[in-house]
Design an enzyme around this catalytic site. Structure first.
Site, PDB file in Angstrom:
ATOM      1  CB  SER A  25      -0.929  -0.060   1.092  1.00 50.20           C
ATOM      2  OG  SER A  25      -1.974   1.009   1.134  1.00 50.20           O
ATOM      3  CG  ASP A  45      -2.977  -0.819  -2.318  1.00 45.77           C
ATOM      4  OD1 ASP A  45      -2.919   0.467  -1.767  1.00 45.77           O
ATOM      5  OD2 ASP A  45      -3.631  -1.435  -1.779  1.00 45.77           O
ATOM      6  CG  ASP A  84      -6.143   0.758  -0.688  1.00 47.62           C
ATOM      7  OD1 ASP A  84      -5.532   1.517  -0.842  1.00 47.62           O
ATOM      8  OD2 ASP A  84      -6.069  -0.355  -0.085  1.00 47.62           O
TER       9      ASP A  84
END
Length: 448
Positions: free
Chosen positions: A99, A241, A243
């Protein structure tokens, strides 16, 4: 949390905390676990870290050795893996990413067949296998051995899905994208270009070691300057990533997850799309968000910190919108997880439909200054429940009244107590946080 799997998968420095042997064993177990009654189909995505290739091959080797077929999406976003699992009948999905962490970290996030985070009991079984506590599992033989499948077409289908969600063209809108040299580099520009935007992109040249480095949603100042210098209408920054999404308005002001929840929540409420007129937040959301919600009659739930808890609340109550200040925003009609690019599209819908700029849409919210400090302690529970500390916290809460708040909580991942104050000025925040930390120190609860 388990021994290896935390709230967001198995994460740590590549080949130090998370090794290639770990990845192979995760693949071995998942391939066997999901393949006991049929040939398992498991889809894998990865971000742009150099170590992601190594983990991709190790996972694929483990999966195929156990008889599963591994479908490789290559560089893609976490939400795209979630989408493909849900819509293409995969047994599970695996995302290789840490992430927003630095490039030298990496992680393995497993997504179940519903597109949600893997159940804790299955994670526990994987951990037991990694540690050799559950015995050996059979290797596939002859025609039962699995294969890898190039599945770049799946990523293209996801891009098509995102494009299909837009309600109108973005023609002539100048949009800035900070792709964090991460997963969104392979997707975001294609989506905005297809929708007609004049797309300006930065940090979309990943080299394996520059992901999240002075860019993306955790270094939003870069996009702020870029939007102002180029006279853009709006900007969106993603994490490694993709998100998460943090936006920047036409004046270069930051629009974080709280403001995104307000803008999208208000729009959905006005259009009858917000169940019970309620959004789901965490306890870290800004007091300014709640005051603004109160003014327009928008209700809110508060959960523990973590998109996992936000989504659990949304599922339990059927709510349509929830998220975190960090930019993890969940639109449950379209996704089961935070999706940064989807969040950008939903914000664009509000901008286009209302014919207002992002700055105008957020001007009703007065965000309170917020200060958070971490205090390393010997025992979190003892420190938080210490009578003198409790008394100091209560005194601050009373002094702030309705014009601020104090939150003292235990970290879920470190031996620290987090002390957070929101108040009318930065000076008041500093004063009250220091006041409480001084008491913690005076009580001998702090460790070096």
């Amino acid at each position: 949390m388990g021994k290896y799997f935390g709230t967001d998968g198995f994460r740590g420095e590549a080949n130090v905390v998370l090794t290639v042997e770990h990845a192979f064993k995760v693949g071995r177990y998942l391939g066997w676990y999901y393949g006991q009654e049929h040939k398992a189909r498991i889809v894998i995505g990865k971000d742009t870290r150099r170590s992601s290739y190594m983990f991709e091959y190790a996972l694929a080797a483990g999966l195929t050795a156990s008889g599963a077929d591994a479908y490789l999406l290559h560089v893609t976003t976490t939400p795209s893996v979630s989408y493909m699992v849900r819509t293409e009948d995969f047994d599970c999905g695996i995302m290789i990413s840490a992430s927003h962490n630095p490039y030298y970290d990496n992680g393995i996030k497993v997504i179940n067949s519903k597109g949600q985070k893997l159940e804790a009991e299955v994670e526990a079984k994987v951990e037991a296998y990694i540690d050799g506590e559950s015995g050996e599992i059979p290797l596939a033989k002859k025609e039962a051995i699995g294969r890898t499948v190039d599945y770049a077409a799946g990523r293209n289908r996801y891009i098509g899905h995102l494009i299909s969600l837009a309600t109108r063209s973005f023609k002539d809108v100048k949009v800035g994208l900070d792709c964090s040299n991460g997963s969104s580099s392979s997707i975001a520009k294609s989506v905005f270009d297809a929708l007609g935007a004049k797309t300006y992109v930065i940090n979309n040249e990943p080299d394996g070691t520059n992901i999240n480095t002075n860019c993306g949603s955790t270094h939003i100042n870069v996009l702020q300057e870029y939007v102002k210098e180029n006279g853009l209408d709006v900007g969106f920054a993603y994490d490694g990533d993709a998100d998460r999404c943090i936006a920047v308005d036409e004046n270069g002001n930051v629009v974080d997850g709280d403001l995104i929840l307000y803008v999208c929540g208000k729009y959905m409420k006005e259009h009858g799309q917000l169940k019970d007129d309620t959004i789901v937040t965490t306890i870290m959301s800004n007091l300014g968000l709640y005051k603004a919600c109160d003014k327009i009659g928008m209700k809110y739930e508060k959960t523990q910190v973590g998109d996992k808890y936000v989504y659990e609340n949304m599922v339990k109550n059927g709510f349509m919108l929830g998220g975190e200040q960090s930019g993890h925003i969940i639109f449950s009609k379209h996704a089961t997880t935070g999706d940064g690019i989807l969040t950008s599209l939903m914000l664009m819908e509000v901008i286009m439909e209302t014919k207002q700029s992002l700055g105008q849409l957020t001007e009703e919210v007065k965000i309170y200054p917020q200060l958070l400090k971490n205090v390393r302690v010997a025992d979190k529970k003892t420190a938080r429940e210490n009578p003198e500390v409790v008394k100091a916290v209560d005194a601050v809460a009373e002094a702030l009244g309705d014009d601020g708040r104090i939150l003292v909580r235990e970290s879920g991942t470190e031996p620290v107590i987090r002390v957070m104050v929101e108040a009318a000025t930065d000076e008041l925040c500093e004063k009250y946080v220091t006041q409480v930390i001084d008491v913690i120190e005076k009580e001998g609860l702090i460790v070096e």
